[in-house]
Each structure stands twice: as C-alpha cells, then as structure tokens.
Design a protein around this motif. Structure first.
Motif, PDB file in Angstrom:
ATOM      1  N   PHE A 172       0.630  -1.196  -0.166  1.00  0.00           N
ATOM      2  CA  PHE A 172      -0.152   0.113   0.046  1.00  0.00           C
ATOM      3  C   PHE A 172       0.854   1.224  -0.013  1.00  0.00           C
ATOM      4  CE2 PHE A 172      -3.405  -2.940   0.613  1.00  0.00           C
ATOM      5  CZ  PHE A 172      -4.515  -2.061   0.039  1.00  0.00           C
ATOM      6  N   GLY A 173       2.206   1.228   0.267  1.00  0.00           N
ATOM      7  CA  GLY A 173       3.028   2.192  -0.090  1.00  0.00           C
ATOM      8  C   GLY A 173       3.155   2.692  -1.360  1.00  0.00           C
ATOM      9  N   ASP A 174       3.141   1.574  -2.155  1.00  0.00           N
ATOM     10  CA  ASP A 174       3.044   1.412  -3.739  1.00  0.00           C
ATOM     11  C   ASP A 174       1.735   2.267  -4.101  1.00  0.00           C
ATOM     12  OD1 ASP A 174       5.420   0.349  -4.190  1.00  0.00           O
ATOM     13  OD2 ASP A 174       4.650  -1.620  -3.994  1.00  0.00           O
ATOM     14  N   VAL A 175       0.592   1.949  -3.608  1.00  0.00           N
ATOM     15  CA  VAL A 175      -0.677   2.437  -3.927  1.00  0.00           C
ATOM     16  C   VAL A 175      -0.683   3.943  -3.795  1.00  0.00           C
ATOM     17  CG1 VAL A 175      -3.198   2.138  -3.389  1.00  0.00           C
ATOM     18  CG2 VAL A 175      -1.885   0.287  -3.626  1.00  0.00           C
ATOM     19  N   LYS A 176      -0.101   4.222  -2.451  1.00  0.00           N
ATOM     20  CA  LYS A 176      -0.432   5.841  -2.032  1.00  0.00           C
ATOM     21  C   LYS A 176       0.645   6.350  -3.238  1.00  0.00           C
ATOM     22  CE  LYS A 176       0.301   4.322   2.082  1.00  0.00           C
ATOM     23  NZ  LYS A 176       0.647   4.493   3.773  1.00  0.00           N
ATOM     24  N   LEU A 177       1.815   5.994  -3.323  1.00  0.00           N
ATOM     25  CA  LEU A 177       2.728   6.692  -4.456  1.00  0.00           C
ATOM     26  C   LEU A 177       2.306   6.866  -5.846  1.00  0.00           C
ATOM     27  CD1 LEU A 177       5.554   7.772  -4.985  1.00  0.00           C
ATOM     28  CD2 LEU A 177       6.283   5.793  -5.500  1.00  0.00           C
ATOM     29  N   ALA A 178       1.391   5.897  -6.159  1.00  0.00           N
ATOM     30  CA  ALA A 178       0.720   5.963  -7.437  1.00  0.00           C
ATOM     31  C   ALA A 178      -0.392   7.025  -7.483  1.00  0.00           C
ATOM     32  CB  ALA A 178       0.126   4.631  -7.854  1.00  0.00           C
ATOM     33  N   ALA A 179      -1.218   7.033  -6.236  1.00  0.00           N
ATOM     34  CA  ALA A 179      -2.077   8.128  -6.223  1.00  0.00           C
ATOM     35  C   ALA A 179      -1.341   9.452  -6.307  1.00  0.00           C
ATOM     36  CB  ALA A 179      -2.922   8.102  -5.108  1.00  0.00           C
ATOM     37  N   VAL A 180      -0.427   9.742  -5.724  1.00  0.00           N
ATOM     38  CA  VAL A 180       0.318  10.998  -5.604  1.00  0.00           C
ATOM     39  C   VAL A 180       0.914  11.539  -7.136  1.00  0.00           C
ATOM     40  CG1 VAL A 180       2.307  12.335  -4.769  1.00  0.00           C
ATOM     41  CG2 VAL A 180       1.014  10.840  -3.256  1.00  0.00           C
ATOM     42  N   LEU A 181       1.545  10.382  -7.661  1.00  0.00           N
ATOM     43  CA  LEU A 181       2.058  10.622  -9.061  1.00  0.00           C
ATOM     44  C   LEU A 181       0.801  11.002  -9.989  1.00  0.00           C
ATOM     45  CD1 LEU A 181       4.756   7.749  -9.232  1.00  0.00           C
ATOM     46  CD2 LEU A 181       4.962  10.445  -9.123  1.00  0.00           C
ATOM     47  N   GLY A 182      -0.536  10.399  -9.780  1.00  0.00           N
ATOM     48  CA  GLY A 182      -1.576  10.734 -10.427  1.00  0.00           C
ATOM     49  C   GLY A 182      -1.927  12.146 -10.564  1.00  0.00           C
ATOM     50  N   LEU A 183      -1.671  12.937  -9.585  1.00  0.00           N
ATOM     51  CA  LEU A 183      -2.026  14.418  -9.684  1.00  0.00           C
ATOM     52  C   LEU A 183      -1.313  15.153 -10.818  1.00  0.00           C
ATOM     53  CD1 LEU A 183      -1.809  14.998  -5.690  1.00  0.00           C
ATOM     54  CD2 LEU A 183      -3.856  15.461  -7.309  1.00  0.00           C
ATOM     55  N   PRO A 184       0.011  15.144 -11.036  1.00  0.00           N
ATOM     56  CA  PRO A 184       0.561  15.686 -12.021  1.00  0.00           C
ATOM     57  C   PRO A 184       0.494  14.993 -13.190  1.00  0.00           C
ATOM     58  CG  PRO A 184       2.245  14.641 -10.785  1.00  0.00           C
ATOM     59  CD  PRO A 184       1.044  14.517 -10.034  1.00  0.00           C
ATOM     60  N   LEU A 185       0.221  13.671 -13.394  1.00  0.00           N
ATOM     61  CA  LEU A 185       0.117  13.141 -14.947  1.00  0.00           C
ATOM     62  C   LEU A 185      -1.506  13.365 -14.919  1.00  0.00           C
ATOM     63  CD1 LEU A 185       1.386   9.485 -13.796  1.00  0.00           C
ATOM     64  CD2 LEU A 185       2.239  11.422 -15.528  1.00  0.00           C
ATOM     65  N   GLY A 186      -2.504  13.413 -14.154  1.00  0.00           N
ATOM     66  CA  GLY A 186      -3.656  13.806 -14.667  1.00  0.00           C
ATOM     67  C   GLY A 186      -3.785  15.247 -14.995  1.00  0.00           C
ATOM     68  N   TRP A 187      -2.940  16.224 -14.523  1.00  0.00           N
ATOM     69  CA  TRP A 187      -2.740  17.763 -14.737  1.00  0.00           C
ATOM     70  C   TRP A 187      -2.347  17.598 -16.343  1.00  0.00           C
ATOM     71  CZ3 TRP A 187      -2.926  22.673 -12.860  1.00  0.00           C
ATOM     72  CH2 TRP A 187      -2.298  23.614 -13.550  1.00  0.00           C
ATOM     73  N   LEU A 188      -1.257  16.901 -16.732  1.00  0.00           N
ATOM     74  CA  LEU A 188      -0.725  16.658 -17.796  1.00  0.00           C
ATOM     75  C   LEU A 188      -1.641  16.335 -19.221  1.00  0.00           C
ATOM     76  CD1 LEU A 188       2.839  15.634 -17.167  1.00  0.00           C
ATOM     77  CD2 LEU A 188       2.289  17.864 -17.773  1.00  0.00           C
ATOM     78  N   GLY A 189      -2.592  15.650 -18.740  1.00  0.00           N
ATOM     79  CA  GLY A 189      -3.417  15.021 -19.609  1.00  0.00           C
ATOM     80  C   GLY A 189      -3.820  13.780 -19.772  1.00  0.00           C
ATOM     81  N   GLY A 190      -4.960  13.110 -20.378  1.00  0.00           N
ATOM     82  CA  GLY A 190      -5.331  11.732 -20.772  1.00  0.00           C
ATOM     83  C   GLY A 190      -4.183  10.908 -21.172  1.00  0.00           C
ATOM     84  N   SER A 191      -3.430  11.296 -22.066  1.00  0.00           N
ATOM     85  CA  SER A 191      -2.271  10.692 -22.586  1.00  0.00           C
ATOM     86  C   SER A 191      -1.097  10.301 -21.592  1.00  0.00           C
ATOM     87  CB  SER A 191      -1.614  10.958 -23.976  1.00  0.00           C
ATOM     88  OG  SER A 191      -1.291  12.188 -23.731  1.00  0.00           O
ATOM     89  N   SER A 192      -0.915  11.246 -20.956  1.00  0.00           N
ATOM     90  CA  SER A 192       0.452  11.235 -20.019  1.00  0.00           C
ATOM     91  C   SER A 192      -0.161  10.010 -18.968  1.00  0.00           C
ATOM     92  CB  SER A 192       0.637  12.467 -19.505  1.00  0.00           C
ATOM     93  OG  SER A 192       1.240  13.190 -20.418  1.00  0.00           O
ATOM     94  N   LEU A 193      -1.361  10.330 -18.466  1.00  0.00           N
ATOM     95  CA  LEU A 193      -2.042   9.670 -17.514  1.00  0.00           C
ATOM     96  C   LEU A 193      -2.002   7.909 -17.695  1.00  0.00           C
ATOM     97  CD1 LEU A 193      -3.322   9.284 -14.560  1.00  0.00           C
ATOM     98  CD2 LEU A 193      -5.556   9.748 -15.862  1.00  0.00           C
TER      99      LEU A 193
END
Length: 240
Positions: A172-193
């Motif tokens: 679940f450390g990986d799960v939490k990190l993935a969620a955090v990384l999803g913030l800038p990836l979602g900002w950059l757009g669907g393809s980046s996400l």
C-alpha cells in the motif's frame, strides 16, 4: 529552453541527487544479515519495519544500504534536464522538479529496504497538491485541477485493485505513491495519465524477466516497485 538554462537545471538536479542518499539514510535502518538461503518475509508496506531480504539465490542484501551519491547525482541531472527540455517554461515545471527530488529519495529508500515511508510520500503529496494549485492560478486554468484530482483517483483505484489480487506483492506504500503521481499526470492530460499507469508495470515486468533469466533473483524474491512507478511517471511527463 536555452542550452544555458537547461544546463543550470541539470546542475540543480545533480545537486539534489547528491543530497538524496544522505536524506534516504534517515529512512533506512541497517540490520544484521540473515543466513544465505533463508526464506524472505519482507512486507512492502509504507509503515512496516525494514527487513533484510534475499536479493538472489545465495546472495543476501542488507536493508538500509543506500546507493552512492554519484548514482544519485547522475539520476538527478538526467531527471531534471529531461523535464526541463520537455516542459520548457510551463508553470508546472517547478512542481515536477521538486517532485523529482523527493522521488529520488523515495527510489533510494525503496531500493535499500523495500519501503516507501509515509513522511516522504506525504511530502510529495503536499508538493503536488500545493504546487499544482499555484500553477493553476498562475496559468489561469483552474479546470486542470479537476484533471489532476481525477488522475489521482484513477491511479489509486487501479492500484488498490492490483494490491488486493490473490498473490499480489503490491504494497500500500506503492498504492499511495501511485495516487500522488496521478496528480501531475492527470494535470498533464489523458495520454500522460495512461502512460503513467502502464509504463511502470511494463518496466518492472521487463526488469523482473531479465533478472529471472539471468538467475539473479528467484520467483519469490521481493523487488521494489517504487523506482518503476517513478520512472514510468517521469517518462510519461516527457511525452506530454
């Protein structure tokens, strides 16, 4: 971005990479090695105690061993320069550079003792949330924050599903990190996400396959996923 400015950003990344091992050592704890060939019980959880793990048949790696500063400097320079070259004067660039600096420390800790400590992941979350809010205000695009939140939610949901699958080694450390990384990836757009969701697992799968074929690990050898999550997110940002 000019060559001179790009070189300055790369130098800044190298300095962050030089500092990363020193910071990482505060989150690792050297332990006595176990007898070679003993079974490994490492638990990959952000709140768990670091444990000694068996890196390969007959080879025991001691938790708490952090790679050298030279490795960190090289990785930092490449990470910072790549982001600067890809994003240029985008107001989100400073946010991603700070995230990259925190990510270097997280990768080193995970490589050393299979942990993604909550304080570091929490710091990354604060940087991402606060920085993206500021970038949205600077760029006059508050709507992109919705994409960032959606990206975090999607990454969290996908990795929770992976973590609860029978036989999963995803912590679940990986799960939490993935969620955090999803913030800038979602900002950059669907393809980046989408790339940020797929690339880490492709990279990790290829690495595991190479290590298995070369005999450096067994099928039951615990391996860190954090570096792959961070590298995949970085590559996805470069493709934005």
């Amino acid at each position: 971005m000019s060559t001179g400015l790009l070189a300055c950003v790369a130098l800044l990344g190298a300095l962050a990479g030089l500092a990363a091992p020193r910071v990482a050592r505060h989150f690792t704890a050297p332990l006595a090695p176990r007898v070679a060939g003993a079974a490994s019980n490492a638990v990959r959880d952000a709140g768990s105690t670091p444990r000694v793990v068996e890196a390969a048949p007959g080879v025991v790696r001691v938790a708490g061993t952090v790679p050298s500063a030279g490795w960190g400097a090289t990785a930092g320079a490449v990470a910072f320069a790549g982001l600067a070259a890809a994003l240029g004067a985008d107001p989100v660039l400073p946010v991603l550079l700070v995230l990259a600096a925190v990510g270097l420390v997280l990768a080193l800790v995970d490589l050393a003792c299979l942990r993604l400590p909550d304080p570091l992941v929490g710091a990354a979350a604060l940087v991402a949330a606060g920085g993206l809010t500021g970038a949205a205000a600077t760029a006059g695009s508050p709507g992109r924050l919705l994409g960032a939140v959606a990206g975090a939610a999607l990454c969290f949901a996908c990795h929770v599903v992976l973590a609860v699958l029978p036989g999963s080694r995803l912590g679940f450390g990986d799960v939490k990190l993935a969620a955090v990384l999803g913030l800038p990836l979602g900002w950059l757009g669907g393809s980046s996400l989408a790339l940020g969701l797929i690339l880490p697992h492709l990279l990790h799968g290829v690495l595991v396959l190479v290590l298995l074929v070369s005999g450096r690990v067994r099928r039951d050898t615990p391996l860190p996923l954090g570096p792959a999550l961070l590298t995949g997110a970085w590559l996805a940002a470069l493709a934005a």
